[in-house]
Design an enzyme around this catalytic site. Structure first.
Site, PDB file in Angstrom:
ATOM      1  N   ASP A 202       1.648  -2.531   0.027  1.00 49.53           N
ATOM      2  CA  ASP A 202       1.162  -1.274  -0.536  1.00 49.53           C
ATOM      3  C   ASP A 202      -0.281  -0.988  -0.111  1.00 49.53           C
ATOM      4  O   ASP A 202      -1.122  -1.889  -0.106  1.00 49.53           O
ATOM      5  CB  ASP A 202       1.230  -1.427  -2.068  1.00 49.53           C
ATOM      6  CG  ASP A 202       0.828  -0.192  -2.820  1.00 49.53           C
ATOM      7  OD1 ASP A 202       1.572   0.785  -2.799  1.00 49.53           O
ATOM      8  OD2 ASP A 202      -0.263  -0.201  -3.444  1.00 49.53           O
ATOM      9  N   GLU A 244       2.548   0.120   4.479  1.00 53.90           N
ATOM     10  CA  GLU A 244       2.326   1.463   3.951  1.00 53.90           C
ATOM     11  C   GLU A 244       0.917   1.899   4.337  1.00 53.90           C
ATOM     12  O   GLU A 244      -0.054   1.574   3.666  1.00 53.90           O
ATOM     13  CB  GLU A 244       2.463   1.541   2.433  1.00 53.90           C
ATOM     14  CG  GLU A 244       2.469   3.000   1.990  1.00 53.90           C
ATOM     15  CD  GLU A 244       1.750   3.334   0.678  1.00 53.90           C
ATOM     16  OE1 GLU A 244       1.888   4.468   0.207  1.00 53.90           O
ATOM     17  OE2 GLU A 244       1.029   2.476   0.129  1.00 53.90           O
TER      18      GLU A 244
END
Ligand code: GLC
Length: 533
Positions: A202, A244
């Protein structure tokens, strides 16, 4: 035979919110056992790998992306044993599972932060980024624009500001501290030992801060991520890291390194351009961004998507394009969120079956491994009455019984209302209907998996003389596919170059298809054709 450690290059991914998928114990919230029960469904669809959103203990101020304990599963989802069972059951069905690894920040409820903010002399003080002024790193943008006014928040007790790129309740970890670097390797080790097949990492661009930069994609960040990768290669070959980084292709490129950083990276910029293409009836924006996409190492792969659990982000378009996208797709103010649009695939595409299939045709034939957001394979709707991104995180619609077959009790969230609610859109009504959206997607997946060409990096645009038709070749060794997508709402005719005027096999109809001089495609239709030699 392909090297099996490269499985992700030809895989079909599926993103799941465990809370939203299936409730097994009747508490109204989805859980790991519920997901295990539904593996058969995912296998039927043809999914190779699931990405599960964060299941760690969390105060849920950012739906679990605010982690309070990296070494456990929140009780509402079940236990670590339930996770182990899920992994085993999935592996038995040849489905892999990756989970979120949130490196950049913790929850403010995490014991590290509690200690850090308790006292300037705490051994944990330096786990986070503290400052006497809120004037540092002024070139770093604010990401959650609708809620945050600064990346610094004042801490009354210790009289300093702490740094956060997301909600103020998500303090950023200080990656300049070697202890933090090591802690996060330990976290990775813990889940890999449990059997997880890798991580969707993330928010990686923001790990480090440096004055005079925008604090994104810094060299220090790449050094750390390479450490994480080499640790995984050494001890857990075949497990993957998916990046990401919501960035332009040339800025994502370094995250692949020399094939020694991330295995995969989301292709953010192509996504809004698929929606632009469908609305304009022109493929040029897509082609342009693909031309701008640098080659990546042979052992790497892009991950392409149409929607995910966040707003449809418009960070990777120009300000004019963003305005245009908002006008086209977020015509009600409440549809907007930050720099994006908080809607699902089917409502975005007017619930028009032709457009939904066409968007999927692009998803499954452009370079990269595709990921489906749960529920989009049946054309689920969204609920705009719910705040933030919750409107696209509603319970999966399994059947038309009360609570959508998701739970025997009232679900954690309001369901989708109206035409795209569970009474009309659900798995049970689609799974045995050969004409359903579910079965169209399932066929696309099955075809895709038979042709290594779709997982290759090769792609060649074909000139048809018609700007409404996205035409390209995907090829692997002797297997050549011609893909035609009519992006416009009218029938479009075109003329392919001479060398493409020949015999094909229509991969859906499984029939001979002959391209002579002219060819006409019906509105929003697509063809996947295999060249016959
Ligand atoms: C990522 C996630 C998003 C989350 C944010 C902060 O962008 O996709 O849902 O809010 O990181 O962790």
């Amino acid at each position: 035979m392909m090297d099996t450690t490269l499985w992700y290059k030809n895989a079909v991914f599926y993103e799941i919110s465990v809370r939203a998928f299936k409730d097994s114990n009747g508490d109204g919230r989805g859980d790991l056992r519920g997901l295990t029960e539904k593996l058969e469904y995912l296998q039927t669809l043809g999914v190779d790998c699931i990405w599960i959103m964060p299941i760690y203990p969390s105060p849920l101020k950012d739906d679990g992306y605010d982690i309070a304990d990296y070494y456990n599963v929140d009780k509402t989802y079940g236990s670590l044993d339930d996770l182990k069972e899920l992994i085993e059951a999935a592996h038995q069905r040849s489905i892999r599972i990756v989970m979120d690894l949130v490196l950049n920040h913790t929850s403010d409820a995490h014991p590290w932060f509690q200690a850090s903010r308790s006292d300037r002399n705490s051994p944990y003080r330096d786990y986070y980024v503290w400052s006497d002024t809120n004037q540092k790193y002024k070139d770093a943008r604010i990401i959650f624009l609708d809620t945050e006014i600064s990346n610094w928040t004042w801490d009354e007790k210790t009289g300093q500001y702490y740094w956060h790129r997301f909600y103020a309740s998500q303090p950023d970890l200080n990656f300049d501290n070697p202890k933090v670097q090591e802690e996060m390797l330990n976290v990775a080790r813990f889940w890999l030992d449990l059997g997880i097949d890798g991580f969707r990492a993330d928010a990686v661009p923001y790990l480090f801060e440096r004055e005079g930069t925008n604090c994104e994609n810094l060299p220090e960040t790449h050094i750390y991520l390479k450490k994480l990768r080499s640790f995984m290669d050494e001890h857990y070959p075949g497990r993957i890291l998916l990046c990401e980084a919501n960035q332009w292709p040339e800025d994502v490129r370094p995250y692949f390194g020399d094939g020694d950083e991330f295995h995969m990276g989301f292709h953010f910029p192509i996504m809004p351009r698929i929606y632009m293409a469908l609305k304009k009836g022109r493929f040029e924006d897509m082609a342009e961004i693909m031309r701008r996409t640098p080659p990546i190492p042979e052992n790497c792969q892009w991950c392409t998507f149409l929607r995910n659990h966040d707003e449809l982000t418009l960070e990777m378009v120009t300000p004019e394009e963003r305005q245009w996208m908002w006008e086209q797709y977020a015509y009600e103010p409440r549809m907007k969120l930050n720099l994006g649009i908080r809607r699902r695939l089917a409502p975005l595409l007017d619930n028009d079956r032709r457009k939904i299939e066409l968007a999927n045709s692009l998803l499954f034939t452009l370079p990269g491994s595709p990921i489906i957001y749960y529920g989009d394979e049946i054309g689920m709707g969204d609920n705009l009455d719910l705040p933030d991104r919750n409107g696209v995180r509603t319970p999966m619609q399994w059947d038309d019984s009360p609570n959508a077959g998701f739970s025997i009790n009232e679900p954690y969230s309001e369901l989708v209302k109206g035409k795209l609610g569970y009474q009309n859109i659900n798995v049970a009504s689609q799974i045995d209907d050969p004409d359903s959206l579910f079965n169209s997607i399932k066929r696309m997946i099955a075809i895709r998996k038979k042709h290594a060409a779709f997982g290759s990096s090769q792609m060649e645009w074909i000139e048809t003389g018609n700007p409404a038709v996205a035409a390209y070749i995907r090829q692997h060794e002797e297997d050549t596919m011609l893909i035609l997508n009519n992006l416009s709402g009218s029938a479009e005719s075109m003329m392919l170059p001479k060398k493409f005027q020949q015999n094909y096999l229509d991969l859906f109809a499984q029939q001979k298809y002959i391209i002579a001089e002219n060819l006409t495609l019906q509105p929003y239709s697509y063809l996947w054709l295999q060249m016959q030699r």
